[in-house]
Write a protein that holds these residues in place. Structure first.
Motif, PDB file in Angstrom:
ATOM      1  N   GLN A  52      45.070  34.841 101.808  1.00 34.28           N
ATOM      2  CA  GLN A  52      45.355  34.338 100.461  1.00 34.28           C
ATOM      3  C   GLN A  52      45.758  32.871 100.460  1.00 34.28           C
ATOM      4  OE1 GLN A  52      48.254  37.145  99.251  1.00 34.28           O
ATOM      5  NE2 GLN A  52      50.011  35.917  99.870  1.00 34.28           N
ATOM      6  N   ALA A  53      46.283  32.382 101.582  1.00 34.26           N
ATOM      7  CA  ALA A  53      46.632  30.963 101.638  1.00 34.26           C
ATOM      8  C   ALA A  53      45.391  30.085 101.506  1.00 34.26           C
ATOM      9  CB  ALA A  53      47.369  30.649 102.940  1.00 34.26           C
ATOM     10  N   ALA A  54      44.227  30.599 101.986  1.00 31.82           N
ATOM     11  CA  ALA A  54      42.986  29.812 101.904  1.00 31.82           C
ATOM     12  C   ALA A  54      42.362  29.922 100.522  1.00 31.82           C
ATOM     13  CB  ALA A  54      41.993  30.297 102.968  1.00 31.82           C
ATOM     14  N   THR A  55      42.844  30.861  99.734  1.00 36.37           N
ATOM     15  CA  THR A  55      42.280  31.044  98.398  1.00 36.37           C
ATOM     16  C   THR A  55      42.918  30.007  97.480  1.00 36.37           C
ATOM     17  OG1 THR A  55      42.322  33.375  99.002  1.00 36.37           O
ATOM     18  CG2 THR A  55      41.601  32.861  96.789  1.00 36.37           C
ATOM     19  N   LEU A  56      42.420  28.787  97.617  1.00 40.39           N
ATOM     20  CA  LEU A  56      43.124  27.624  97.090  1.00 40.39           C
ATOM     21  C   LEU A  56      43.282  27.614  95.580  1.00 40.39           C
ATOM     22  CD1 LEU A  56      41.500  24.894  99.362  1.00 40.39           C
ATOM     23  CD2 LEU A  56      43.761  25.941  99.592  1.00 40.39           C
ATOM     24  N   VAL A  57      42.387  28.265  94.885  1.00 40.77           N
ATOM     25  CA  VAL A  57      42.474  28.238  93.426  1.00 40.77           C
ATOM     26  C   VAL A  57      43.039  29.552  92.891  1.00 40.77           C
ATOM     27  CG1 VAL A  57      41.185  27.971  91.263  1.00 40.77           C
ATOM     28  CG2 VAL A  57      40.555  26.621  93.290  1.00 40.77           C
ATOM     29  N   SER A  58      42.457  30.663  93.342  1.00 40.97           N
ATOM     30  CA  SER A  58      42.814  31.950  92.758  1.00 40.97           C
ATOM     31  C   SER A  58      44.255  32.354  93.061  1.00 40.97           C
ATOM     32  CB  SER A  58      41.851  33.033  93.266  1.00 40.97           C
ATOM     33  OG  SER A  58      40.580  32.810  92.724  1.00 40.97           O
ATOM     34  N   TYR A  59      44.726  32.038  94.263  1.00 43.36           N
ATOM     35  CA  TYR A  59      46.080  32.466  94.626  1.00 43.36           C
ATOM     36  C   TYR A  59      47.123  31.823  93.718  1.00 43.36           C
ATOM     37  CZ  TYR A  59      50.171  33.550  97.445  1.00 43.36           C
ATOM     38  OH  TYR A  59      51.396  33.984  97.856  1.00 43.36           O
ATOM     39  N   PRO A  60      47.109  30.475  93.610  1.00 41.73           N
ATOM     40  CA  PRO A  60      48.063  29.864  92.666  1.00 41.73           C
ATOM     41  C   PRO A  60      47.808  30.312  91.231  1.00 41.73           C
ATOM     42  CG  PRO A  60      46.941  28.167  93.977  1.00 41.73           C
ATOM     43  CD  PRO A  60      46.317  29.460  94.322  1.00 41.73           C
ATOM     44  N   LEU A  61      46.547  30.474  90.890  1.00 39.39           N
ATOM     45  CA  LEU A  61      46.197  30.898  89.532  1.00 39.39           C
ATOM     46  C   LEU A  61      46.811  32.259  89.235  1.00 39.39           C
ATOM     47  CD1 LEU A  61      44.361  30.210  86.985  1.00 39.39           C
ATOM     48  CD2 LEU A  61      42.657  31.690  88.062  1.00 39.39           C
ATOM     49  N   GLY A  62      46.701  33.161  90.223  1.00 44.53           N
ATOM     50  CA  GLY A  62      47.239  34.503  90.059  1.00 44.53           C
ATOM     51  C   GLY A  62      48.737  34.484  89.829  1.00 44.53           C
ATOM     52  N   ARG A  63      49.390  33.562  90.521  1.00 40.34           N
ATOM     53  CA  ARG A  63      50.852  33.517  90.371  1.00 40.34           C
ATOM     54  C   ARG A  63      51.251  33.087  88.967  1.00 40.34           C
ATOM     55  NH1 ARG A  63      53.180  31.585  96.120  1.00 40.34           N
ATOM     56  NH2 ARG A  63      55.114  31.625  94.922  1.00 40.34           N
ATOM     57  N   VAL A  64      50.324  32.386  88.303  1.00 37.85           N
ATOM     58  CA  VAL A  64      50.625  31.951  86.935  1.00 37.85           C
ATOM     59  C   VAL A  64      50.188  32.991  85.920  1.00 37.85           C
ATOM     60  CG1 VAL A  64      50.201  30.197  85.160  1.00 37.85           C
ATOM     61  CG2 VAL A  64      50.436  29.530  87.581  1.00 37.85           C
ATOM     62  N   ILE A  65      48.897  33.409  86.010  1.00 38.22           N
ATOM     63  CA  ILE A  65      48.388  34.245  84.910  1.00 38.22           C
ATOM     64  C   ILE A  65      48.546  35.735  85.180  1.00 38.22           C
ATOM     65  CG2 ILE A  65      46.740  32.488  84.135  1.00 38.22           C
ATOM     66  CD1 ILE A  65      44.535  34.303  85.412  1.00 38.22           C
ATOM     67  N   ALA A  66      48.608  36.163  86.472  1.00 40.04           N
ATOM     68  CA  ALA A  66      48.662  37.604  86.745  1.00 40.04           C
ATOM     69  C   ALA A  66      50.091  38.117  86.926  1.00 40.04           C
ATOM     70  CB  ALA A  66      47.832  37.929  87.989  1.00 40.04           C
ATOM     71  N   ALA A  67      50.982  37.221  87.320  1.00 40.16           N
ATOM     72  CA  ALA A  67      52.346  37.637  87.631  1.00 40.16           C
ATOM     73  C   ALA A  67      53.048  38.381  86.491  1.00 40.16           C
ATOM     74  CB  ALA A  67      53.167  36.423  88.074  1.00 40.16           C
ATOM     75  N   PRO A  68      52.885  37.945  85.223  1.00 38.06           N
ATOM     76  CA  PRO A  68      53.603  38.635  84.149  1.00 38.06           C
ATOM     77  C   PRO A  68      53.158  40.075  83.941  1.00 38.06           C
ATOM     78  CG  PRO A  68      52.748  36.508  83.404  1.00 38.06           C
ATOM     79  CD  PRO A  68      52.144  36.785  84.723  1.00 38.06           C
ATOM     80  N   PHE A  69      51.967  40.455  84.467  1.00 40.37           N
ATOM     81  CA  PHE A  69      51.468  41.809  84.215  1.00 40.37           C
ATOM     82  C   PHE A  69      52.073  42.811  85.192  1.00 40.37           C
ATOM     83  CE2 PHE A  69      48.371  39.036  82.324  1.00 40.37           C
ATOM     84  CZ  PHE A  69      47.952  39.703  81.183  1.00 40.37           C
ATOM     85  N   SER A  70      52.081  44.056  84.770  1.00 39.41           N
ATOM     86  CA  SER A  70      52.502  45.127  85.679  1.00 39.41           C
ATOM     87  C   SER A  70      51.389  45.362  86.689  1.00 39.41           C
ATOM     88  CB  SER A  70      52.733  46.404  84.873  1.00 39.41           C
ATOM     89  OG  SER A  70      51.480  46.881  84.387  1.00 39.41           O
ATOM     90  N   PRO A  71      51.681  45.946  87.847  1.00 42.77           N
ATOM     91  CA  PRO A  71      50.647  46.196  88.855  1.00 42.77           C
ATOM     92  C   PRO A  71      49.471  46.977  88.301  1.00 42.77           C
ATOM     93  CG  PRO A  71      52.803  46.519  89.804  1.00 42.77           C
ATOM     94  CD  PRO A  71      53.021  46.268  88.341  1.00 42.77           C
ATOM     95  N   SER A  72      49.723  47.979  87.472  1.00 46.30           N
ATOM     96  CA  SER A  72      48.581  48.759  86.971  1.00 46.30           C
ATOM     97  C   SER A  72      47.738  47.918  86.014  1.00 46.30           C
ATOM     98  CB  SER A  72      49.068  50.035  86.276  1.00 46.30           C
ATOM     99  OG  SER A  72      49.929  49.674  85.205  1.00 46.30           O
TER     100      SER A  72
END
Lengths: 761, 259
Positions: free
Chosen positions: A177-197
């Protein structure tokens, strides 16, 4: 990874089905290829591989339009790298397993990182491309639903990939995930607020959206103009490798074949591949002088029209034998088409439907100046000119259908050996009044007694015997000269161009070059006849000329006409005429470089040869600088790569300040006389020479230098018209580089004066 | 509709040479006479319109075949070539006799002939033939409109002041001019098809004409002398800008009271 995807096993199945749909549609394209003529593409493999690397991989021609080139490169390389990820996704992660194995997974890390950055680059490029199509709208680009749909598909594929990955990493994490230069940081912004499901649901939807879009792209591609992603590599590898100035050979003796090109079945399959490779980028259109001056010819719509005709011909062919209609694959498969139409072979009526007035209007066929700007501009090496000449061949040889004024030119070439219809006996009139003798080949041989009888004097070796200025010509077998001056009809019969012949002969004389001319034995090279589609007259003239030239076996041939130059150098070998041919610009450049000619100042040059009486009174002798622009002849520059030599001649004349037009060198803009247009009326749109003259005058130059008799006449007329309209000053002159060079030579002043006195007596 | 076009092979205009000081050299380099090509074109168009057959009739030496082949390539169905060494030097009267004899062996509704030829420029052979055949002669045609059902032909004849419309019953002989329209350029397809078309060669014996009644010996016209035209006197070349040039040309013409 694949275990995280809901219903994963369906994805590879869907993908394989899409690949099959893609393959079947491509196979149907090939059925039309099968019905066309064969094309030879298996020679010179090394050159073909290099061609594909240069044009399809490095895409060198795309960068002539820098912004479009960078945008296209971003999408192309993004696509290449993202395809690795796609391959990984439809193979249960096989690609990752292989690439992550060596070097502790660093190869995979690099691939992932590059893919991520390129995905971002693709999105930026797509935004720019959409902006261009919808807002800035360059004229060359066609705004179509197809184009926008492709942009949406690409954007969708890339965006869903980034978002799916962002939610996957947020939900599950990943060793890379460290090499996933765009999606990883993106996920921390847009996906973090959601529940795992919820993350899992969004991931599942976007992941599947990505695969569905990829599959849709594959199925859609064969019917789209975007097909070039599949064909460009082949089209550039299979491109014409013969000299660009050599038109395809033609058998006139065949009783059964169609002469020239009437329908798509008369084209080679490579010509059809051209159609399936065209991406409607319109670079040909933006370079076409006929289109630029408001004529109906558009090289882009011509090629797209051919493609449409091929598609029409194949539309009845089912993808599989006895296959039910599949309405969503192609509109032409839509219901309503009677089932009886659906044969296993392309529709014979469509295959034999005339191209003229279907893919290209009749007038447009004759508007082409065969300047080759379209061919030079095409990033995927499509050949437009050969096809247009093929159409002309059919119109002329089968139907005798051509602009009425061309009849005289044809008849004159046939009867008198020149398009002007002047008697042969006047061929040497240009040399009258010169203070030195212009030797005629026949006289030279008679005098030296080395005549080689008959037409048997085959000449295949003269190319090796030198013939360069200063070389000891006359290898004993042929003519005892350094070079044979092929005067050409224009310099022999056109009043203005006779001065060029005199100037060039003066240069040769002054430099001590031993030369001769053919005189009455010379005929038109056949270039105008060939380019106007009259292969019959061309072959007659070419065969006679080759016979004459082989009899004299000159060590080298120099021409003042780029059209003669191109035809003798590139097209006579087909008839057994292999010669060392030099254009006078190159010959003069060498004479100057070797110190055998010492040019006078540009001011003296201008004064000594000017056409306009107004400038004749200007004081001569001062080394004032004179602004000169040089107009490149298409057949010299684009077709034969002679770009620097004429400029070297100009640079050698003291006081010449060269001002280039925007369209110069290989991007030159035709004068309007190529392709036999010299002998046709120009009634549609603005005159091409007027447009080119406008471009020349824009540089502020007072002198327009040329190296082609037709260019000289066209630019002279353009300047005269511009002067009459007040757009050009009275001092602007049009002049051949040989005249500029010869003007200050000791022999010249007297020669021109006496020549003028002679015609005015 | 059956049309016979009289087609003469003449030296290429500008390249004429004389043999024996007076006779036109016909040994090589012959082409179809210009006016004959105009009537040929008119005939071909009529055949396209009405159907039928167009045949060319030529009297001349072997090199005339080139002109005949071109006519066949343009669309003539077949050709008749009257050729006999004894014909050399025949004048207009003798030529008219031979061609009339040939025509009397052919079937036709119309005979077309060019107003004159670029080498002889007599312009009388057509009239001579019509007289011998006793058929109507319609000259200087700018338009030819046959009416096959009525068996007549209507011709627009150019005159000094305009044109006359004249009509005659067919068969008739029509002499045509440049105003009929530009001849077509033969296609390569036409040239290839012409190779298999029939060219019938008729001798004087075939026509039942005594060799001593034609040729230079029997001709009533004698050539006293023939000289090529003098070389063109020095031309004035105006090289000025268009507006100045126009003025100078007007001055030149005005000075000679030509305008």
């Amino acid at each position: 990874m694949t275990s995280q995807v809901p219903f994963y096993p369906l994805a590879p199945v869907l993908f394989v089905l899409s690949v099959i749909a893609f393959g079947l549609q491509m196979a149907r394209h090939l059925r039309v290829f099968e019905a066309a003529h064969p094309s030879v593409v298996t020679d010179r493999i090394g050159d073909r591989v290099r061609s594909a690397l240069v044009y399809a991989v490095a895409q060198v021609r795309m960068f002539r339009d820098t912004r479009a080139g960078v945008m296209h490169a971003a999408i192309f390389w993004g696509f290449v790298v993202l395809t690795i990820g796609t391959a990984n996704r439809v193979t249960w992660g096989l690609v990752e397993a292989i690439l992550a194995w060596p070097l502790d997974g660093w190869i995979w890390r690099v691939v992932v990182a590059a893919g991520q950055l390129l995905a971002l680059a693709v999105l930026v490029a797509i935004v720019y491309a959409t902006f261009r199509r919808l807002v800035t709208r360059p004229q060359r680009i066609t705004l179509s639903r197809d184009a926008l749909l492709i942009l949406v598909l690409i954007a969708g594929i890339v965006a869903t990939e980034l978002v799916a990955e962002a939610f996957r990493l947020a939900r599950y994490g990943d060793p890379y995930q460290a090499a996933t230069l765009v999606s990883y940081p993106l996920g921390r912004v847009i996906a973090a607020p959601f529940s795992p499901s919820a993350q899992q649901v969004v991931f599942g939807i976007t992941w599947w959206a990505n695969i569905v879009l990829v599959c849709a792209f594959l199925v859609y591609l064969p019917g789209s103009k975007h097909l070039h992603v599949a064909t460009a590599f082949f089209n550039t590898a299979f491109r014409k490798l013969a000299p660009r100035g050599e038109l395809p050979p033609m058998d006139l003796e065949s009783e059964t074949a169609t002469f020239g090109v009437r329908a798509i079945a008369d084209l080679g399959w490579k010509d059809l591949l051209d159609g399936f490779t065209c991406t409607e980028c319109g670079r040909c259109q933006s370079q076409c002088p006929a289109w630029a001056t408001g004529k109906p010819l558009n090289p882009k719509t011509f090629i797209m029209g051919l493609r449409q005709m091929a598609v029409d011909a194949e539309s009845g062919v089912p993808l599989l034998p006895r296959m039910p209609r599949v309405p969503w694959i192609r509109p032409s498969d839509a219901p309503g088409r009677p089932a009886a139409d659906r044969a296993a072979v392309p529709d014979a009526t469509a295959l034999s439907r005339p191209i003229v007035d279907a893919a290209i209007p009749y007038d447009a066929v004759w508007d082409c100046v065969t300047c080759g700007a379209c061919v030079e501009a095409c990033p995927v090496t499509i050949e437009h000119v050969d096809k247009i000449v093929g159409l002309r061949r059919n119109l002329v040889l089968e139907d005798s259908r051509f602009p009425a004024e061309v009849t005289a030119a044809f008849t004159n070439m046939e009867r008198h050996g020149n398009p002007w219809g002047q008697p042969r006996s006047a061929r040497l009139d240009w040399a009258k009044g010169l203070p030195f003798e212009v030797p005629v080949a026949a006289d030279l041989l008679a005098a030296t007694g080395t005549a080689r009888g008959g037409a048997s004097g085959a000449n295949g070796t003269s190319a090796a015997t030198g013939g360069a200025p200063g070389a000891d010509g006359g290898s004993g077998a042929g003519l005892p000269v350094d070079v044979l001056y092929w005067v050409g009809c224009a310099a022999a019969f056109d009043d203005r161009n006779r001065r060029v012949a005199r100037a060039f002969a003066t240069c040769l004389h002054e430099a001590g070059v031993r030369f001769a001319v053919l005189g009455e034995e010379e005929s038109c090279s056949g270039d105008p006849a060939r380019r106007m589609g009259n292969e019959y007259v061309y072959q007659m003239l070419a065969q006679a000329n080759v016979e004459t030239l082989n009899r004299y076996a000159p060590p080298a041939i120099v021409t003042t006409c780029p059209h003669c130059f191109n035809t003798i150098a590139n097209e006579y070998p087909e008839f057994g005429g292999r010669y060392r041919v030099v254009h006078h610009s190159a010959y003069l450049a060498r004479l100057v470089a070797e110190g055998r000619l010492h040019p006078a100042t540009a001011e003296a040059a201008a004064t000594a040869t000017t056409e306009a009486a107004a400038t004749a009174d200007e004081p001569a002798g001062e080394a004032a600088s004179r602004a000169v622009t040089y107009h490149d002849s298409c057949y010299l520059t684009r077709y034969n790569g002679v770009v620097e030599e004429p400029r070297a001649v100009l640079a050698a004349i003291p006081g010449v300040e060269l001002r280039e037009m925007e369209r110069h060198g290989r991007q030159s803009f035709c004068c309007g006389a190529g392709g036999g247009r010299m002998w046709m009326e120009e009634q549609r749109g603005v005159r091409i020479n007027a447009e080119r003259t406008r471009q020349a005058l824009e540089t502020g130059a007072e002198t327009i230098a040329t190296a082609c008799p037709f260019c000289l006449v066209m630019m002279r007329d353009g300047v005269a018209d511009a002067a009459a309209a007040g757009a050009a000053g009275p001092g602007v002159q049009t002049i051949d580089i040989a005249e500029l060079l010869a003007a200050g030579l000791p022999t010249t002043a007297g020669a021109e004066a006496s020549a003028d006195a002679e015609v005015q007596a | 509709m059956r049309i016979v076009v009289l087609l003469k092979a003449v030296p290429v205009v500008g390249n004429e040479k004389l043999v024996d000081g007076w006779r036109v050299d016909r040994s090589a380099g012959l082409e179809a006479n210009g006016n004959d090509e105009y009537v040929l074109e008119a005939g071909l168009k009529l055949i396209e319109q009405h159907g039928g057959e167009l045949v060319t009739l030529t009297m001349g030496p072997t090199p005339a075949l080139e002109a005949i082949r071109k006519a066949l390539a343009m669309g003539a169905a077949r050709a008749v070539h009257v050729q006999d060494p004894a014909l050399a030097g025949s004048d207009a009267l003798a030529t008219g006799r031979v061609l009339a004899a040939a025509l009397s062996r052919m079937e036709y509704d119309l005979v077309f002939v060019g107003a004159d030829t670029s080498d002889g420029q007599g312009g009388v052979v057509g009239a001579a033939i019509a007289t011998r055949l006793g058929s109507p002669y319609l000259s200087y045609a700018a338009r030819i409109e046959p009416d096959p059902s009525a068996g007549t032909v209507r011709v627009r004849r150019i005159s000094a002041t305009g044109y006359d419309v004249i009509e005659a019953p067919m068969p008739a002989l029509v002499a045509g001019t440049q105003l009929l329209g530009e001849p077509r350029y033969p296609s390569l397809r036409g040239i290839m098809q012409a190779r298999s078309k029939q060219i019938a060669t008729w001798s004087l014996a075939d026509l039942g004409i005594d060799a001593s009644s034609v040729g230079s010996g029997a001709s009533l016209t004698d050539v006293d002398s023939a000289t090529p035209p003098p070389a063109r006197a020095g031309a004035t070349v105006v090289r000025d800008a268009p507006d100045v040039a126009a003025e100078r040309i007007v001055e030149f013409l005005a000075a000679r009271r030509l305008i």
